[in-house]
Design an enzyme around this catalytic site. Structure first.
Site, short mmCIF file in Angstrom:
data_model
loop_
_atom_site.label_atom_id
_atom_site.label_comp_id
_atom_site.label_asym_id
_atom_site.label_seq_id
_atom_site.Cartn_x
_atom_site.Cartn_y
_atom_site.Cartn_z
N ASP A 69 0.84 -1.09 0.04
CA ASP A 69 -0.01 -0.06 -0.05
C ASP A 69 0.99 1.23 0.00
OD1 ASP A 69 -2.88 1.14 0.35
OD2 ASP A 69 -1.85 1.82 2.16
N GLU A 127 14.05 -15.72 0.75
CA GLU A 127 14.42 -16.74 1.63
C GLU A 127 13.43 -17.88 1.51
OE1 GLU A 127 13.58 -14.77 5.55
OE2 GLU A 127 15.61 -13.61 5.16
#
Ligand code: NOJ
Length: 564
Positions: free
Chosen positions: A222, A277
């Site tokens: 956002d 990751e």
């Protein structure tokens, strides 16, 4: 509609798991208005889980879920109390896990909204900041300043909030005296974080890991372009704040004090490390209303990976505007290593069926807003025209290389709801601009699932925003019975799109008229749209789908056909 069975070209593409997002059809769910499972008038997580078969049948690749976190709903959930929990009004973390499992079992990915520019004023950290003294570590997580004037009773600057009114709010200090001011670019219930503070940075990394560990596949960020700010004093007055133009925040050289500063990319480089990751890497898509030349930086593979392109959403229904936007955005996406994104509707803008039903098929910032402000009285909306054009535009978009972002209800051809009484409205943009701005509630009205019933099948209670009677004919159940319905078109288009998907390339084909756009993808999948007012001859080939009825080898006005 579909006139011949599809003859799928052999070189259509298998997508690797790490690349799922590049050409995904992503369906935005505004959770409080999607489906209410417990009869409290508010959509919830279990409501979404119950509708996974619907999403599966619709044929979307992913769901983007607007905020579902604990919130007082000062801004529809974009005021977050706790980034690592589910709003009890919407369910529990266990419900969330079940929803993820159901989506994944149906082969649908999940993207969640992250709101990093501001928290809500009910966030633990903000409460701590209010209880702590000036200059404390707790205050440093937000942007506090002394006021101007002898008693500090003037705001630190005269800036306006995005939702109207001023962008600073004065607090009462713990000893009861009037105190410092905090910055809120949006509503006063949405204090801006201080992204120079390492604790803020660390905490968001933890949030990204929290949801990634729960199986979330990606994030929509956002106001991604607002996080870093240069608030060196003296702060410029609002008359000195540079303005780029309608629909864009920030400047081409990144020198605005709070929009689109270069430093923000340092944050997203850290986020990228976290995304990577995971296997497959988590994805990001930036909501960044920035200068077109600067969008690619958010979309780079070292950053968020993708950024919304809102250009089509702001365009008129016009061949030349569409063509130049498509050319520019494909080039930009190719240069950044991302894929393009396309959007016509979302929870912040007037639904595209309505925009295109106004006399000139206007985009977001044209007469459409003026029409909405006048409560829809002038000029007249032609619903059928709007729906025809919306279907044509969507079919064109679904043939473009890149990701298509769809907003709940557009698959029903839903229009904006205009006549919501002021007492039922919720959008802070409405309340902070009395008589000037009607706000965004009209595209957030709960979906009609059945043509009858208390809330047209949305739930067992009156919905949190009132639904108009005309929702009955747009209900999912009504459209399921109708072969030529907008829902049937979306289902068929998404099914075909899945099997026709190919490399991210597009070649323009000569069109017979300026008002026609005709292009092909590398495997021979063609899309042709007639933006004009008279029928044109259909190009050679087999029509596999069209957005409206075809006549005698012709493509009528406001219609798209797919040809192979
Ligand atoms: C953009 C969101 O899409 C909008 O709904 C919200 O009001 C603002 N950001 C503030 O969070």
């Amino acid at each position: 509609m579909s006139t011949k069975p599809a003859n799928i070209p052999a070189d259509s593409k298998e997508v690797s798991d790490a690349d799922w997002w590049r050409q995904a059809a992503v369906y935005q769910i505004y959770p409080r208005s999607f489906s209410d499972s417990n009869g409290d008038g508010l959509g919830d997580i279990n409501g979404i889980t119950a509708k996974v078969p619907y999403l599966d049948k619709l044929g979307v690749d992913a769901v983007w879920l607007s905020p579902f976190y604990p919130s007082a709903l000062a801004d529809g959930g974009y005021d977050v109390d706790d980034y690592r929990d589910v709003d009890p009004k919407l369910g529990t973390l266990a419900d969330f896990d079940k929803m993820v499992a159901a989506l994944h079992a149906a082969g649908i990915k999940l993207v969640v909204d992250i709101v990093p520019n501001h928290s809500s004023d009910r966030h633990e950290w903000f409460k701590e900041a209010l209880a702590a003294p000036k200059g404390s570590a707790a205050r440093d997580r937000y942007i506090f300043r002394d006021g101007l004037g002898e008693n500090g009773d003037l705001p630190p600057s005269d800036w306006d909030s995005k939702f109207g009114g001023r962008a600073w709010e004065r607090v009462t200090e713990p000893d009861g005296t009037p105190g410092q001011w905090y910055l809120h670019i949006f509503a006063k219930e949405q204090p801006d974080f201080n992204w120079d503070n390492p604790e803020v940075r660390e905490d968001f990394l933890e949030t990204l890991r929290f949801w990634s560990d729960r199986g979330v596949d990606g994030f929509r960020i956002d106001v991604a372009h607002a996080l870093t700010k240069d608030l060196s004093e003296p702060l410029p007055s609002k008359t000195e704040l540079p303005v780029e133009g309608s629909g864009v925040d920030g400047l081409a050289d990144g020198s605005h004090p709070f929009w689109d500063r270069d430093e923000v990319h340092g944050i997203y480089a850290e986020w990228r490390k976290v995304f990577n990751e995971y296997t497959p890497p988590r994805t990001g898509v930036a909501e960044a209303w920035v200068h077109a030349d600067r969008r690619a930086r958010y979309a780079s593979p070292e950053g968020l990976g993708q950024a919304f392109n809102f250009d089509l959403l702001q365009a008129d229904f016009d061949a030349e505007q569409f063509r130049s936007i498509i050319i520019k955005n494909l080039a930009e996406a190719a240069a950044s290593g991302a894929s393009s994104t396309w959007v016509f509707s979302n929870h912040d803008v007037i639904r595209h069926a309505t925009r295109y039903g106004l006399p000139d098929g206007t985009g977001r910032n044209g007469p459409a807003r003026a029409w909405l402000k006048s409560a829809g009285s002038e000029p007249a909306l032609d619903r059928a025209l709007g729906e025809r054009r919306a279907r044509a535009a969507t079919l064109l978009m679904l043939a473009l290389p890149g990701s298509a972002y769809l907003y709940q209800g557009e698959e029903l051809g839903l229009h904006e709801v205009v006549d919501i009484p002021a007492t039922d409205r919720q959008d802070p943009a409405f309340f902070r601009n009395p008589g000037v701005e009607i706000g965004r509630d009209g595209c957030r009205v709960p979906l009609p699932w059945t043509s009858e019933g208390v809330a047209f099948g949305f739930g067992e209670a009156a919905p949190h925003l009132p639904q108009p009677d005309w929702f009955s004919t747009y209900a999912v159940a009504s459209q399921e019975m109708e072969p030529g319905s907008t829902l049937a078109l979306y289902r068929e288009a998404l099914r075909l799109r899945g099997s026709l998907q190919t490399d991210e390339l597009l070649k323009w084909l000569d069109a017979s008229h300026d008002s026609v756009l005709h292009f092909t993808r590398p495997n021979g999948w063609q899309s042709v749209t007639n933006f004009g007012t008279a029928p044109v001859k259909l190009p050679a080939g087999t029509v596999v789908l069209s957005s409206g009825p075809l006549t005698d080898g012709n493509l009528p006005a406001d219609t798209t056909a797919w040809i192979i």
